[in-house]
Design a protein around this motif. Structure first.
Motif, PDB file in Angstrom:
ATOM      1  N   UNK A 118       1.094  -1.405   0.233  1.00  8.77           N
ATOM      2  CA  UNK A 118      -0.114   0.230   0.299  1.00  8.77           C
ATOM      3  C   UNK A 118       1.015   1.389   0.057  1.00  8.77           C
ATOM      4  N   UNK A 119       1.985   1.607   0.057  1.00 11.59           N
ATOM      5  CA  UNK A 119       2.761   2.388  -0.221  1.00 11.59           C
ATOM      6  C   UNK A 119       3.677   2.829  -1.089  1.00 11.59           C
ATOM      7  N   UNK A 120       4.046   3.355  -1.577  1.00 12.81           N
ATOM      8  CA  UNK A 120       4.811   3.925  -2.542  1.00 12.81           C
ATOM      9  C   UNK A 120       5.834   4.938  -2.195  1.00 12.81           C
ATOM     10  N   UNK A 121       7.367   4.651  -3.146  1.00 14.86           N
ATOM     11  CA  UNK A 121       7.585   3.227  -3.386  1.00 14.86           C
ATOM     12  C   UNK A 121       7.166   1.918  -2.165  1.00 14.86           C
ATOM     13  N   UNK A 122       6.663   0.564  -2.675  1.00 14.19           N
ATOM     14  CA  UNK A 122       6.423   0.055  -1.353  1.00 14.19           C
ATOM     15  C   UNK A 122       7.822  -0.657  -0.940  1.00 14.19           C
ATOM     16  N   UNK A 123       7.540  -1.300   0.182  1.00 16.79           N
ATOM     17  CA  UNK A 123       8.190  -0.950   1.470  1.00 16.79           C
ATOM     18  C   UNK A 123       8.636  -2.953   1.528  1.00 16.79           C
ATOM     19  N   UNK A 124       7.325  -3.158   1.526  1.00 17.35           N
ATOM     20  CA  UNK A 124       7.585  -4.920   1.946  1.00 17.35           C
ATOM     21  C   UNK A 124       8.064  -5.919   1.538  1.00 17.35           C
ATOM     22  N   UNK A 125       9.412  -6.310   1.884  1.00 21.85           N
ATOM     23  CA  UNK A 125      10.299  -7.459   1.325  1.00 21.85           C
ATOM     24  C   UNK A 125      10.565  -8.787   2.218  1.00 21.85           C
ATOM     25  N   UNK A 126      10.280  -9.914   1.588  1.00 22.45           N
ATOM     26  CA  UNK A 126      10.125 -11.321   2.323  1.00 22.45           C
ATOM     27  C   UNK A 126      11.366 -11.686   1.594  1.00 22.45           C
ATOM     28  N   UNK A 127      11.994 -12.668   3.072  1.00 24.37           N
ATOM     29  CA  UNK A 127      13.458 -13.577   2.309  1.00 24.37           C
ATOM     30  C   UNK A 127      12.779 -14.905   2.255  1.00 24.37           C
ATOM     31  N   UNK A 128      13.421 -15.277   0.884  1.00 20.77           N
ATOM     32  CA  UNK A 128      12.796 -17.052   0.565  1.00 20.77           C
ATOM     33  C   UNK A 128      14.227 -18.006   0.608  1.00 20.77           C
ATOM     34  N   UNK A 129      13.621 -19.280   1.058  1.00 18.67           N
ATOM     35  CA  UNK A 129      14.288 -20.592   0.838  1.00 18.67           C
ATOM     36  C   UNK A 129      14.248 -20.734  -0.501  1.00 18.67           C
ATOM     37  N   UNK A 130      14.628 -22.067  -0.190  1.00 14.27           N
ATOM     38  CA  UNK A 130      15.082 -23.116  -2.449  1.00 14.27           C
ATOM     39  C   UNK A 130      14.515 -24.165  -1.890  1.00 14.27           C
ATOM     40  N   UNK A 131      13.137 -23.988  -2.698  1.00 16.57           N
ATOM     41  CA  UNK A 131      12.358 -24.835  -2.786  1.00 16.57           C
ATOM     42  C   UNK A 131      12.464 -26.104  -4.309  1.00 16.57           C
ATOM     43  N   UNK A 132      13.434 -25.430  -4.875  1.00 16.73           N
ATOM     44  CA  UNK A 132      12.925 -25.834  -6.514  1.00 16.73           C
ATOM     45  C   UNK A 132      14.509 -26.480  -6.555  1.00 16.73           C
ATOM     46  N   UNK A 133      15.492 -27.079  -7.149  1.00 15.92           N
ATOM     47  CA  UNK A 133      16.630 -27.812  -6.717  1.00 15.92           C
ATOM     48  C   UNK A 133      16.408 -28.502  -8.820  1.00 15.92           C
ATOM     49  N   UNK A 134      17.701 -27.702  -9.332  1.00 18.59           N
ATOM     50  CA  UNK A 134      17.764 -28.018 -10.827  1.00 18.59           C
ATOM     51  C   UNK A 134      18.786 -29.832 -10.388  1.00 18.59           C
ATOM     52  N   UNK A 135      18.113 -30.418 -11.271  1.00 24.74           N
ATOM     53  CA  UNK A 135      18.771 -31.284 -10.809  1.00 24.74           C
ATOM     54  C   UNK A 135      19.471 -32.790 -12.449  1.00 24.74           C
ATOM     55  N   UNK A 136      19.673 -31.048 -13.689  1.00 25.66           N
ATOM     56  CA  UNK A 136      20.560 -31.577 -14.753  1.00 25.66           C
ATOM     57  C   UNK A 136      19.628 -31.665 -15.877  1.00 25.66           C
ATOM     58  N   UNK A 137      19.982 -32.192 -16.854  1.00 28.00           N
ATOM     59  CA  UNK A 137      18.630 -32.089 -17.804  1.00 28.00           C
ATOM     60  C   UNK A 137      19.980 -31.737 -19.269  1.00 28.00           C
ATOM     61  N   UNK A 138      18.999 -31.497 -20.541  1.00 26.80           N
ATOM     62  CA  UNK A 138      19.943 -31.216 -21.587  1.00 26.80           C
ATOM     63  C   UNK A 138      19.322 -30.672 -22.706  1.00 26.80           C
ATOM     64  N   UNK A 139      20.025 -30.291 -23.353  1.00 24.58           N
ATOM     65  CA  UNK A 139      19.241 -29.305 -24.817  1.00 24.58           C
ATOM     66  C   UNK A 139      19.574 -30.748 -26.144  1.00 24.58           C
ATOM     67  N   UNK A 140      18.185 -30.513 -27.154  1.00 26.66           N
ATOM     68  CA  UNK A 140      18.370 -31.329 -27.950  1.00 26.66           C
ATOM     69  C   UNK A 140      17.529 -30.834 -28.943  1.00 26.66           C
ATOM     70  N   UNK A 141      17.392 -31.133 -30.233  1.00 25.64           N
ATOM     71  CA  UNK A 141      16.613 -30.545 -31.890  1.00 25.64           C
ATOM     72  C   UNK A 141      15.383 -31.530 -31.951  1.00 25.64           C
TER      73      UNK A 141
END
Length: 513
Positions: free
Chosen positions: A466-489
């Motif tokens: 509700x403020x301008x600029x907004x001031x609210x900020x919240x720290x985040x944990x990590x819930x998605x772990x990239x485990x690898x992959x590949x690029x293809x055509x």
């Protein structure tokens, strides 16, 4: 080429998508290129599911649902198995159709001409995902599955066969038939007496399995998935309404179509670059964080359900698909469950949808006024549901991994997947030019898929207050772990039956890395 002809030439998972409740990813390594080419040529005729066939499948599903509703009974689940194939740059090199030795090739006049005519463009495709996102990106090597990491300097994957079905028994049968095609001894054609070769043309180093969750359409965090796919000009017959995003040129997905600036070789027409990425999801930890922080987010604390409001802030949609930009207060309006009729205006405020919400990061809509980084997503969940023990401990069991096999298609990996994940999702200051509205730290990181290195700012997201600029900020944990992959055509049907199964462009010593 007419669109009717293109639909018969395009592999069906690219568009309109293969119907799937179950999916197996058969990652393969080519051992005997010449024999593989012979088998691939007949495989393209007998097993590959085209776009037209996938359209027919979806029409059958729609008709079955219509008849079921008419008679007041559950719709019958149809088998409808599908198969597509795609190649990593190492796989094309094994076929003699790609070279990693550009400097040496260009010293030979004839090979240089072949290179200019036939080499598939796109530096990231040549590198592969490991070199791209570990060597120059933000993936942590120790978190990657061994099969996605090079061994002795060599990549382990040449390609992938993707098999889909709506019933588990039909998937198993189709996977068996696909394997038999490439592994059986020559002349062993009777399914009842098939003999597997001791020296096959390829091997399958590993296999991954996906399946839809009991809450069909929802990924493991419980959000409705697959909403807001781009509409393709000439293919999708749906006309966008109101504030819905406009249809995009087909060249953002398909090689050599209008809108593709990569100047790909003729044989690549109707093909598309494929990204497969294993994303492990820490579901109990995500739920715990929401519970612990539900009263720390302005506008969420006064909600009837603060935890769900905070979850909606992070995603940009409530878990049933309702966009917070259309209703930031609750998710009870059925007409909004999968709505796309919003554009984030006014773009100088984020009182309805946070600037860094996942869907706003991945498709900024009014923040940019157009789509220029576009992918089509075809992912599927994997792993079991969260157990009562995990819920009680609020911690994932290391023996019960779950997540999303993220799958997407585009005509340019750098301007598609790579751009979205590195320039947008992981950039605290995207969407751009928001400092005056959200403060010097920027909108924040994508809470779902954003990545950071140790020297980067801590993971956080700016929230409306509700403020301008907004001031609210919240720290985040990590819930998605990239485990690898590949690029293809993912080549066209024509390319599979002609160019890719033809004589090699380069000798083995000049093709391979």
């Amino acid at each position: 080429m007419s669109w009717v002809a293109r639909k018969a030439n395009i592999q069906g998972d690219v568009w309109p998508g293969l119907p799937k409740r179950f999916q197996t990813f058969l990652f393969f390594k080519i051992r005997k290129p010449d024999e593989f080419k012979t088998r691939l040529r007949s495989f393209a005729d007998e097993h590959i599911t085209t776009a037209q066939e996938a359209c027919d499948m979806k029409n059958q599903i729609l008709e079955a649902k219509t008849q079921a509703q008419k008679h007041g009974v559950p719709a019958k689940i149809l088998a409808l198995p599908g198969v597509n194939i795609a190649f990593a740059s190492t796989g094309l090199a094994a076929l003699g159709k790609f070279t990693f030795n550009e400097a040496a090739v260009k010293k030979d006049r004839n090979l240089s001409k072949i290179f200019k005519k036939n080499q598939l463009r796109g530096g990231l495709f040549g590198k592969g995902m490991y070199d791209d996102l570990v060597g120059e990106g933000w993936d942590e090597p120790k978190e990657l599955r061994s099969q996605f990491k090079p061994s002795a300097g060599k990549r382990l994957i040449d390609g992938v066969l993707m098999v889909t079905a709506s019933r588990a028994e039909d998937l198993r049968y189709k996977v068996l038939r696909v394997k038999e095609h490439f592994l059986k001894e020559p002349g062993s054609d009777d399914p009842d007496t098939v003999r597997y070769s001791n020296d096959p043309c390829l091997e399958f180093p590993f296999t991954s399995h996906g399946r839809t969750r009991p809450e069909k359409g929802k990924e493991h965090f419980g959000f409705e998935d697959g909403i807001s796919q781009p509409l393709i000009e000439g293919l999708d017959e749906v006309t966008p309404k109101g504030k819905e995003p406009k249809a995009v040129k087909s060249g953002l997905i398909f090689a050599r179509h209008d809108g593709d600036d990569m100047n790909q070789p003729e044989w690549a027409e109707d093909g598309s670059f494929l990204v497969i990425r294993d994303l492990q999801q820490l579901v109990p930890e995500f739920e715990k964080w929401l519970e612990d922080n539900k009263h720390n987010a302005p506008f969420a604390a006064d909600s009837d359900d603060p935890k769900e409001k905070l979850a909606a802030y992070l995603m940009g949609r409530w878990r049933n698909g309702t966009p917070v930009d259309e209703n930031p207060h609750h998710d009870k309006d059925p007409s909004l469950f999968r709505s796309n009729n919003f554009d984030f205006h006014p773009v100088d405020k984020h009182e309805r949808c946070p600037f860094a919400a996942h869907i706003r990061k991945m498709r900024p809509r009014g923040d940019l006024n157009h789509d220029h980084a576009v992918i089509i997503r075809r992912g599927i969940s994997y792993g079991d549901e969260v157990t009562p023990e995990e819920k009680a401990a609020q911690k994932s069991d290391d023996e019960k991994e779950r997540g999303l096999m993220f799958v997407c298609y585009q005509s340019d990996i750098r301007n598609g997947f790579n751009f979205l994940t590195t320039r947008w999702a992981s950039n605290h200051h995207f969407p751009d030019r928001k400092a005056n509205f959200v403060g010097e730290h920027g909108p924040g990181i994508d809470a779902i898929v954003g990545q950071r290195l140790n020297h980067h700012p801590e993971r956080s997201i700016g929230l409306p207050d509700g403020k301008h600029p907004t001031e609210a900020r919240i720290g985040l944990d990590r819930w998605v772990i990239p485990r690898g992959g590949e690029y293809f055509f993912t080549p066209s049907i024509k390319a599979l039956k002609e160019y890719l199964t033809g004589p090699p462009d380069y000798p083995p010593e000049l093709a391979g890395p």
